[in-house]
Enzyme design. Structure first.
Site, PDB file in Angstrom:
ATOM      1  N   THR A  39      -1.630  67.455  14.559  1.00  0.00           N
ATOM      2  CA  THR A  39      -1.645  68.693  15.350  1.00  0.00           C
ATOM      3  C   THR A  39      -0.540  69.651  14.917  1.00  0.00           C
ATOM      4  OG1 THR A  39      -2.699  67.624  17.209  1.00  0.00           O
ATOM      5  CG2 THR A  39      -1.377  69.540  17.731  1.00  0.00           C
ATOM      6  N   TYR A  53      -9.159  71.917  18.698  1.00  0.00           N
ATOM      7  CA  TYR A  53      -8.710  72.560  17.450  1.00  0.00           C
ATOM      8  C   TYR A  53      -8.913  71.588  16.300  1.00  0.00           C
ATOM      9  CZ  TYR A  53      -4.947  69.418  18.593  1.00  0.00           C
ATOM     10  OH  TYR A  53      -4.261  68.279  18.917  1.00  0.00           O
ATOM     11  N   THR A 119       0.147  62.736  16.237  1.00  0.00           N
ATOM     12  CA  THR A 119       0.835  61.918  17.240  1.00  0.00           C
ATOM     13  C   THR A 119       0.030  60.680  17.666  1.00  0.00           C
ATOM     14  OG1 THR A 119      -0.039  63.247  19.058  1.00  0.00           O
ATOM     15  CG2 THR A 119       2.098  63.901  18.157  1.00  0.00           C
ATOM     16  N   ASP A 120      -1.291  60.693  17.400  1.00  0.00           N
ATOM     17  CA  ASP A 120      -2.125  59.589  17.917  1.00  0.00           C
ATOM     18  C   ASP A 120      -1.726  58.224  17.349  1.00  0.00           C
ATOM     19  OD1 ASP A 120      -3.473  61.451  19.391  1.00  0.00           O
ATOM     20  OD2 ASP A 120      -5.289  61.455  18.173  1.00  0.00           O
ATOM     21  N   LYS A 192       3.360  56.503  22.348  1.00  0.00           N
ATOM     22  CA  LYS A 192       2.809  57.736  22.918  1.00  0.00           C
ATOM     23  C   LYS A 192       2.363  57.421  24.342  1.00  0.00           C
ATOM     24  CE  LYS A 192      -0.418  61.518  22.085  1.00  0.00           C
ATOM     25  NZ  LYS A 192      -1.464  62.101  21.229  1.00  0.00           N
ATOM     26  N   GLU A 314       0.291  26.543  28.267  1.00  0.00           N
ATOM     27  CA  GLU A 314      -1.101  26.249  27.933  1.00  0.00           C
ATOM     28  C   GLU A 314      -1.527  27.058  26.699  1.00  0.00           C
ATOM     29  OE1 GLU A 314      -4.112  27.394  30.890  1.00  0.00           O
ATOM     30  OE2 GLU A 314      -5.506  27.405  29.195  1.00  0.00           O
TER      31      GLU A 314
HETATM   32  N1  ASP Z   1      -5.369  64.006  17.027  1.00  0.00           N
HETATM   33  C1  ASP Z   1      -4.086  64.504  16.595  1.00  0.00           C
HETATM   34  C2  ASP Z   1      -3.558  63.573  15.515  1.00  0.00           C
HETATM   35  O1  ASP Z   1      -3.105  62.512  15.825  1.00  0.00           O
HETATM   36  C3  ASP Z   1      -3.166  64.583  17.751  1.00  0.00           C
HETATM   37  C4  ASP Z   1      -1.775  65.073  17.445  1.00  0.00           C
HETATM   38  O2  ASP Z   1      -1.319  65.164  16.325  1.00  0.00           O
HETATM   39  O3  ASP Z   1      -1.058  65.401  18.430  1.00  0.00           O
HETATM   40  O4  ASP Z   1      -3.631  63.907  14.371  1.00  0.00           O
END
Ligand code: ASP
Length: 355
Positions: A39, A53, A119-120, A192, A314
């Site tokens: 992002t 986006y 961020t993912d 995250k 266990e």
């Molecule tokens: N979907 C994006 C990614 O991980 C989310 C982000 O960067 O915040 O590339």
């Protein structure tokens, strides 16, 4: 000019003497930005869009160009490693990134690297590098929760902070760090924790490592487990990684069927995001035991992103390995690296205790 060595206030204070030595020897840092997408490099046709986006739409030169202030902090160069949504991260890109980081940091003219990343899966990539990078120079991951085109985009400030952090002599030897929303997190503990908010990252077990305020870097804590130069994992000769998957537990789940299908599809090891402190429905244990007799490794983690998982009597009797305080996605990273060294459940359990 007064001879400072004759000044008792300075010569009797070792920390002041050290500061003087440091400031006279301080040189302008050279930092390389390795861009992978996300992002922070995302774009949309409306400044009001923070969803829907395209991640990984802008190149590294545009990222650098958007924050001219970083050139005051360090000499900056950029390289494009990939330009993806980090949900599409692959072993191939991880290995390319790790090898490039190691090649850059062995060069005495480079003082640190900043990796721009979605961020993912940032916590996974950062932990991977934390375990395979062979340098004590700063390695900083940075991303953004809002695309570059958004009103009040957080990427530029995050990038500025990441360069300040990577350029700071204090960042040496602290392992891989994640810089988001002014806070410094260790790759070992960070996760995250929010889907959209700019305050998305935290370290439930350890808290923040520190913060960056107007280019001033302040640390509170250090990661205590081995990393980078002390880590035994080396991917320099690898061009693939062992297949490790995660299965999620819930009431009345179908874990045994899924485990069998994955194993027959080439999965070498499973991390189970168990319930609570790692519990797995008892009806699945017979199948897991059968697959383990054929070589499957099983690590018990938890779907709860806070706390410690050690296999109970266990479960450890059945051969399950507790993930400690590693969440499932972090446990998966350590497990696949462990499998590059050994297939022995006892040795893998020792690796989980150590890292
Ligand atoms: N979907 C994006 C990614 O991980 C989310 C982000 O960067 O915040 O590339």
């Amino acid at each position: 000019m007064q001879d400072q060595s004759q000044n008792p206030a300075i010569s009797q204070n070792p920390s002041t003497t050290a500061q003087i030595a440091q400031s006279t020897s301080a040189k302008r840092a050279t930092i390389v930005i390795l861009a992978t997408g996300g992002t922070i490099a995302g774009a949309s046709d409306s400044a009001l869009k923070t969803t829907g986006y395209k991640a990984g739409a802008i190149g590294v030169e545009a990222l650098i160009g958007a924050v001219p202030e970083i050139k005051k902090l360090a000499n900056i160069t950029g390289e494009q490693i990939a330009n993806i949504d980090s949900a599409d991260m692959s072993d191939e890109i991880w290995l390319k990134l790790a090898k490039r980081v190691n090649a850059l940091l062995i060069d005495s003219s480079v003082d640190g690297v900043v990796i721009t990343h979605g961020t993912d899966t940032m916590e996974e990539s950062a932990f991977f590098l934390h375990l395979v990078a062979k340098s004590d120079k700063p390695i900083v991951f940075v991303g953004a929760m809002r695309p570059a085109t958004a009103l009040s985009a957080d990427g530029p400030k995050n990038l500025y902070n990441a360069i300040a952090l990577a350029a700071s002599p204090e960042s040496k030897g602290k392992g891989v760090m994640v810089m988001m929303n002014d806070r410094i997190q260790s790759a070992r503990y960070v996760s995250k924790l929010h889907t959209l908010n700019t305050q998305a990252f935290g370290s439930p077990a350890s808290g923040d490592m520190g913060y960056v305020l107007d280019s001033k870097v302040v640390f509170y804590t250090m990661p205590t487990k081995p990393h980078t130069l002390e880590s035994e994992f080396d991917v320099s000769a690898l061009d693939s990684l062992p297949k490790v998957d995660i299965l999620y537990s819930y009431a009345n789940d179908g874990l045994a069927v899924a485990a069998q299908a994955l194993f027959h599809h080439g999965t070498k090891a499973l991390v189970i995001a168990g319930m609570g402190a790692g519990s797995i429905h008892k009806s699945h244990k017979t199948m897991l035991k059968k697959l383990m007799a054929q070589g499957l490794i099983v690590v018990q983690s938890s779907r709860i992103n806070n706390g410690f998982i050690s296999a109970n009597e266990e479960d450890s009797g059945l051969g399950f390995i507790g993930s400690g305080d590693l969440n499932p996605q972090k446990a998966r990273v350590l497990l696949l690296l462990a499998l590059t060294q050994t297939n022995s459940p006892a040795q893998i359990a020792a690796i989980f205790n150590k890292y």
